[in-house]
Design a protein around this motif. Structure first.
Motif, short mmCIF file in Angstrom:
data_model
loop_
_atom_site.label_atom_id
_atom_site.label_comp_id
_atom_site.label_asym_id
_atom_site.label_seq_id
_atom_site.Cartn_x
_atom_site.Cartn_y
_atom_site.Cartn_z
N THR A 19 0.86 -1.19 0.00
CA THR A 19 0.00 0.00 0.00
C THR A 19 0.90 1.25 0.00
O THR A 19 2.13 1.12 -0.02
N ASP A 20 0.26 2.43 0.07
CA ASP A 20 1.05 3.67 0.03
C ASP A 20 1.59 4.07 1.40
O ASP A 20 2.22 5.12 1.55
N SER A 21 1.32 3.26 2.41
CA SER A 21 1.72 3.65 3.77
C SER A 21 3.22 3.85 3.88
O SER A 21 4.00 3.09 3.30
N PRO A 22 3.64 4.88 4.64
CA PRO A 22 5.08 5.07 4.85
C PRO A 22 5.64 3.95 5.72
O PRO A 22 4.90 3.35 6.52
N ASN A 59 14.47 5.04 -1.45
CA ASN A 59 13.02 4.99 -1.64
C ASN A 59 12.36 5.99 -0.68
O ASN A 59 12.46 5.84 0.54
N PRO A 60 11.70 7.01 -1.21
CA PRO A 60 11.15 8.07 -0.33
C PRO A 60 10.07 7.58 0.64
O PRO A 60 9.72 8.29 1.58
N ARG A 61 9.54 6.39 0.39
CA ARG A 61 8.52 5.87 1.33
C ARG A 61 9.14 5.34 2.61
O ARG A 61 8.46 5.10 3.59
N ASN A 62 10.46 5.12 2.57
CA ASN A 62 11.13 4.54 3.74
C ASN A 62 11.83 5.59 4.58
O ASN A 62 12.49 6.47 4.05
N ARG A 63 11.68 5.48 5.88
CA ARG A 63 12.52 6.25 6.79
C ARG A 63 13.41 5.22 7.47
O ARG A 63 12.93 4.36 8.21
N VAL A 64 14.71 5.30 7.20
CA VAL A 64 15.65 4.32 7.74
C VAL A 64 16.38 4.94 8.93
O VAL A 64 16.87 6.06 8.86
N VAL A 65 16.41 4.22 10.03
CA VAL A 65 17.09 4.70 11.24
C VAL A 65 17.95 3.58 11.81
O VAL A 65 17.46 2.47 12.04
N GLU A 201 0.20 8.38 11.08
CA GLU A 201 -0.54 7.36 11.83
C GLU A 201 -0.51 5.99 11.15
O GLU A 201 -0.53 4.96 11.81
N ASN A 202 -0.46 6.01 9.81
CA ASN A 202 -0.50 4.73 9.08
C ASN A 202 0.89 4.14 8.82
O ASN A 202 1.04 3.25 8.00
N VAL A 203 1.91 4.63 9.53
CA VAL A 203 3.28 4.14 9.32
C VAL A 203 3.37 2.63 9.63
O VAL A 203 2.70 2.13 10.54
N ILE A 204 4.19 1.93 8.85
CA ILE A 204 4.43 0.51 9.12
C ILE A 204 5.84 0.41 9.72
O ILE A 204 6.83 0.55 9.01
N PRO A 205 5.94 0.17 11.04
CA PRO A 205 7.27 0.08 11.64
C PRO A 205 7.84 -1.34 11.56
O PRO A 205 7.13 -2.32 11.78
#
Ligand SMILES: [Mg+2]
Length: 257
Positions: A19-22, A59-65, A201-205
């Motif tokens: 889906t488009d979720s971050p 990939n701009p949908r990913n926030r990598v930490v 809110e819809n982030v997938i961690p």
């Protein structure tokens, strides 16, 4: 790969990723992205991991930490990227945001005295264990040593760290191959909770880790996304899935490209 949590549905999780979720990807470093080395300065990532991570970061949908037990400055030496991700160090006590802002847990006078006392004690004890000084934290490592031969030394460190913790408000935390005395700031679970609270809110961690200190992060992610235990040998864990590095890790990371 093995599913560890019977309530975790891998197909649903993979569908959600389409889906488009971050997505928020938290990654431990040692033992997860890189194999352990006796000299930690030589622990570079498994072959292919750096290249895979670069694609995932792009990939701009990913926030990598990266969330490591190491001092951030030591992680930076081993993970050079053109586009540097955010890094949390010292098991959550330090944070270096991707825009360069650096934060570290405050250390009060009592805690500082405790850390100085522990450092002085360790020097005078003349042990063969390795000491690692980090912000707001002192770690002692015995990875790579025969623990049977060093049992007395390990017991001495544990006993003295507990003694100093008791009067200074510091915490004693064990990890795979060592122990540390630290200020009671954020752990890896707090780091994940903070990152989730900052996301949509819809982030997938998703969290990848190998050590007992990663269990706090697996706990924090429970029911929200996926906790992924990355290690050669399975152990009891709160993670949802177990994968073996490096092949299964590379395969799993490629889902996020
Ligand atoms: Mg680790």
């Amino acid at each position: 790969m093995k599913i560890l949590n019977t309530e975790f549905n891998l197909d649903n999780f993979l569908k959600k990723l389409k889906t488009d979720s971050p997505r928020l990807l938290g990654l431990d470093y040692d033992g997860t992205l890189a194999p352990f080395k006796i000299d930690p300065a030589l622990a570079v990532p498994y072959p292919g991991v750096r290249e895979e991570l670069i694609k995932v970061i792009e990939n701009p949908r990913n926030r990598v930490v990266i969330i490591s037990g190491r001092w951030i400055k030591d992680v930076l030496k081993l993970l050079e990227f053109k586009k540097r991700p955010e890094i949390w160090g010292s098991h959550g006590l330090e944070r270096l945001k991707s825009n360069g802002v650096y934060q570290t847990a405050p250390v009060d006078n009592q805690a500082l005295r405790g850390l100085v006392e522990a450092g002085n004690w360790f020097t005078s004890a003349n042990l063969s264990l390795r000491r690692e000084q980090k912000p707001a934290c002192l770690a002692v490592h015995w990875r790579g040593l025969n623990t049977d031969n060093h049992r007395k030394e390990i017991a001495k460190v544990t006993e003295n760290f507990q003694r100093i913790a008791g009067k200074s408000g510091l915490l004693v935390q064990e990890f795979d191959g060592g122990i540390e005395l630290r200020v009671p700031g954020d752990n890896k679970g707090d780091a994940i909770r903070t990152l989730i609270s900052e996301a949509k809110e819809n982030v997938i961690p998703v969290y990848f880790g190998d050590d007992v200190t990663d269990e706090d992060a697996f706990q924090a992610i429970k029911g929200k996304g996926a906790g992924i235990l990355v290690r050669k040998k399975l152990r009891k864990s709160l993670a949802d899935i177990w994968i073996k590095p490096p092949e299964e890790l590379l395969e799993f990371l490629s889902i996020f490209e």
